[in-house]
Design a protein around this motif. Sequence first.
Motif, short mmCIF file in Angstrom:
data_model
loop_
_atom_site.label_atom_id
_atom_site.label_comp_id
_atom_site.label_asym_id
_atom_site.label_seq_id
_atom_site.Cartn_x
_atom_site.Cartn_y
_atom_site.Cartn_z
N LYS A 57 -7.47 26.96 -27.66
CA LYS A 57 -8.07 27.85 -28.66
C LYS A 57 -8.39 27.07 -29.94
CE LYS A 57 -8.57 31.72 -28.09
NZ LYS A 57 -9.71 32.35 -27.38
N LEU A 58 -7.46 26.21 -30.30
CA LEU A 58 -7.62 25.43 -31.53
C LEU A 58 -8.84 24.50 -31.41
CD1 LEU A 58 -6.03 25.24 -34.15
CD2 LEU A 58 -4.81 23.29 -33.22
N ILE A 59 -8.93 23.80 -30.29
CA ILE A 59 -10.03 22.84 -30.10
C ILE A 59 -11.37 23.57 -30.03
CG2 ILE A 59 -11.04 21.17 -28.48
CD1 ILE A 59 -8.09 20.43 -27.77
N ALA A 60 -11.41 24.63 -29.20
CA ALA A 60 -12.68 25.35 -29.03
C ALA A 60 -13.13 25.99 -30.34
CB ALA A 60 -12.53 26.42 -27.96
N THR A 118 -24.19 32.98 -24.22
CA THR A 118 -24.60 33.81 -25.35
C THR A 118 -25.89 33.29 -25.95
OG1 THR A 118 -22.26 34.11 -25.79
CG2 THR A 118 -23.76 34.84 -27.52
N LEU A 119 -25.98 31.96 -26.11
CA LEU A 119 -27.18 31.33 -26.69
C LEU A 119 -28.38 31.56 -25.77
CD1 LEU A 119 -27.99 29.42 -29.08
CD2 LEU A 119 -27.76 27.55 -27.46
N ARG A 120 -28.16 31.40 -24.46
CA ARG A 120 -29.25 31.51 -23.50
C ARG A 120 -29.85 32.91 -23.50
NH1 ARG A 120 -28.50 30.22 -17.43
NH2 ARG A 120 -26.83 31.66 -17.83
N ARG A 121 -28.95 33.89 -23.69
CA ARG A 121 -29.43 35.28 -23.62
C ARG A 121 -29.83 35.84 -24.99
NH1 ARG A 121 -24.94 37.51 -19.35
NH2 ARG A 121 -25.60 36.17 -17.66
N TRP A 136 -16.86 27.09 -23.83
CA TRP A 136 -18.20 26.56 -24.04
C TRP A 136 -19.21 27.23 -23.14
CZ3 TRP A 136 -20.00 23.94 -28.01
CH2 TRP A 136 -19.07 23.36 -28.87
N ARG A 137 -18.77 27.59 -21.91
CA ARG A 137 -19.67 28.30 -21.01
C ARG A 137 -20.06 29.66 -21.61
NH1 ARG A 137 -20.72 28.23 -15.54
NH2 ARG A 137 -20.73 26.00 -15.89
N VAL A 173 -5.90 22.59 -20.80
CA VAL A 173 -6.65 22.70 -22.06
C VAL A 173 -8.14 22.49 -21.79
CG1 VAL A 173 -7.04 21.59 -24.29
CG2 VAL A 173 -4.72 22.03 -23.53
N LEU A 174 -8.46 21.47 -21.00
CA LEU A 174 -9.87 21.18 -20.71
C LEU A 174 -10.53 22.34 -19.99
CD1 LEU A 174 -9.83 17.42 -19.67
CD2 LEU A 174 -10.80 18.43 -21.74
N ARG A 175 -9.80 22.94 -19.06
CA ARG A 175 -10.37 24.06 -18.30
C ARG A 175 -10.68 25.24 -19.24
NH1 ARG A 175 -8.12 26.01 -12.57
NH2 ARG A 175 -8.99 23.98 -12.08
N LEU A 176 -9.75 25.53 -20.14
CA LEU A 176 -9.96 26.65 -21.07
C LEU A 176 -11.09 26.35 -22.05
CD1 LEU A 176 -6.25 27.59 -21.76
CD2 LEU A 176 -7.94 29.04 -20.66
N VAL A 177 -11.15 25.11 -22.53
CA VAL A 177 -12.21 24.73 -23.47
C VAL A 177 -13.57 24.84 -22.77
CG1 VAL A 177 -13.19 22.82 -24.78
CG2 VAL A 177 -10.76 23.30 -24.92
N ARG A 178 -13.61 24.41 -21.50
CA ARG A 178 -14.87 24.47 -20.76
C ARG A 178 -15.33 25.92 -20.60
NH1 ARG A 178 -13.64 20.81 -16.74
NH2 ARG A 178 -13.10 22.44 -15.28
#
Lengths: 590, 256
Positions: free
Chosen positions: A122-125, A25-28, A19-20, A11-16
């Motif tokens: 998916k739920l957490i993100a 998206t924000l950076r660009r 977020w990446r 779960v942590l890997r998918l959430v990370r």
Amino acid sequence: MDSQLGLVASVLRLVRARWRIAWNTLRRASGWRRLVGVVVAVALGFLVLMSLVTSFVMTRVLVGVFERVEAADVIPVAAYSSGLMLSFMVSFTVALAALYLSKDLDLLLGSPLSRRAVFFSKLIAGLLPAHGVILALTALPLLGHGLAQDQDWPYYGAALLSLLALPILPVAIGATCVVLIVRYVSAQRVGEIVGLIVVAMTMSLALVLGSARQLQQAISLRDLMGILERFRNPYSPAEWLTRFLVGVSRGPAADGWLWFGVLLGVTACSLVPLWWVADTVYDEGWLRMQAAARRTLLRRGFLPWQHTDRAAELSRPSGLLRWLPGPMVAIIRKDWRVIPRDLTNIAGVLSPLAIGIFFILQQLLYPIRFGESGMPQGFVQPLLTMLSTAVATGVAGMIMSRFALTAFSFEGRSYWAIKGSPISARDLVLGKFISAWVPMGLLGGGLVLMLDLARGFNDARLSDTALLPALASGVGQGYILYAWFVVAVLGAGIIAISLALGAARPNLNWDSPHEMITPDLGCMSLVLYAGYAGVAGMALMLPLATSQFRLLGSPGLLWAGGLTVGLGISAVAVLGSLWVAMGEMASVGE
Amino acid sequence: MTHSEPMVRAEGLTRLYGDFVAVDGIDLSIGRGEIFGVLGPNGAGKTTTLRMLVGLLRPSTGSIVVDGVDMVARPQDARARIAFLPDTPYLYDKLTAREFVHFVAGLYSVPPEQVDRRSDELLTLFGLGDRADDLVEGFSHGMRQKVVMVAALIHAPKVIFLDEPTVGLDPRSARLLRDILRQLADRGTTVVLSTHILEIAERMCDRMVIIDKGRVVAMGTVAELHEQAHETSSLEDIFLSLTGGPADAAIASVLS
């Protein structure tokens, strides 16, 4: 893979990863979009600050007026209740989008990760950003309340704990409901229906608030206290959290922890079905969505767009459209079929329409009666016509400008069919203009008529005269026609401006309809509509107002001046905007 | 078949995306009634070339002439002569198949009597007769491809451009499409198709162009390509030798 990593690590890997993606998206993002982000953040910050100050002042006032510290407990109850309600509403819609409508589901569910890991990541993100805002909005009143009462660290510790616990219950219930519903109904359809429900709720709320006359009058502190006290329901998790907060900060602490335990127990119970559906039912809903080639027939009805047997109308100009070029008619008739057939679009219409219905009801139940203040009837009618015109333009403009603003984005990835065809930029833009402007005129005219009829009906009721004569006197045909004319002229400008903006900033690669309009486009359109409709509307209304009051000289001169200025501004707005839109056509879709 | 008159002519066709050159000075001349294949590895610039030829993308430089009409100067007239089938058949989900066909016919100003007759015939030919009044949202990829094909043929175009036309089609439909394209070419319609499937290109195309990194690396009939590549084996070997495939040693080292 999942067995090696464990559920939490997956779960942590998918959430990370999620977020990446968000960070990249924000950076660009373009400079303009970043600026809009900053403006939105500042506006949110202002709201948050206001809620902090309001809760601080309210706490001091309530304790001061009622001379007991418990009186201010309504503040945390109201804050928790609002947070829970918002959290539940957001959980359902966000969980639906995150669990079923995101683009990477095929990739993730086809991977060796467990369904449960995909489900929870998916739920957490999906829910974290929305709940971050909700928790911030809930936290600030609690902070203001604490500061006003000079609370110590146990209060703030309990507040933090309560905020962490608050969203779990609504998220669990919302997500479980989503999974169970999508097992039987397609996620897209659920999304459409949810949109309708949310709008219907907003509409009901607007009507209830609008009709409550007592809220329009000066409200006393005791009335307000009465309203806030209604939040205190012993079965509500908001009340449990408040008792926890009060118990820990004022004592007895054991009572407070007992109520927190109740909340945790109920929350744990809600997680059991969530855990179960994540592993079993989630799969079924997703597989159901993959089933291709299901047969979808349009339900036959009396409405024009429900007739699939009239397909030939798309390829031949007929009726009032027979004088227009064939490609333009194809665009108009296509839009008039596709837009109303999609429930998502209807949901967008309901919200502004609710405002129109609210005004009609208000005319029917609580009409504005300038006559009561002794004003002659000759003065009253034009003022009421101006009011009807403003309401009709506002409501119809809000509805149709949305369609005009998304006229090109709405084509989405199907735009290749138009772009590759021999339709000219002129025919395409004018086709889009007509397909939004004609409904705007009909809707605006209908609203003007309904508002005046409601007023006439009410006059008949109050003056005890026969209905038909009262209706005729209340309606005033000449004024209605002029109001309709003004709505049509202002509507033309609003639609044309929307088309130009939509053509300049199209987004054809959207997956969810809300992606068609970017926040900066929405802000820009509002400013332009308000500027144009304000100036042109005032010029067109000037003759009506001044001809009765004779404030500014000869009525004939004022009529000529107002019409010239109003129509002139509108002509510039319409022609200029359509010219801009036509110029943009070459680059749309590239 | 007459290949003498060029139906499609492109000169110095170039398309830039910022600094990236997607298509780099391509020259093409495609005759009337010819079936012309556009081959190339992934990202070679095939789709960008096709999208420029049909007027969906403006070339950064270069010219395109379709049936004597300049695509840049008179895009409407040029587009009226062509039909395009994209690689992914995006359609309006809330229109029925028949409505979509009529919509496209309206865009091309096809005479009503021709639309009525041809839409029924074509929908039946592609096996969509009993689903013609269903909303497209329930259609599979292959069925959507067929709807687009019907819409493409409704205005009797002089040139048909197809981007990966057989992807998603079942064997029967793929065969039907090949037969239709051959018949159309025999009647003088020019067919330009991009494909990854070399067998289809070899079997169907009169001539083909191989594009790599936005440039033409070879063009001609299969026999002419053999000559250009100095290869006597299959089209696949010619394709790989011209576009550069991974060497056996590299594959072995990655997989080991």
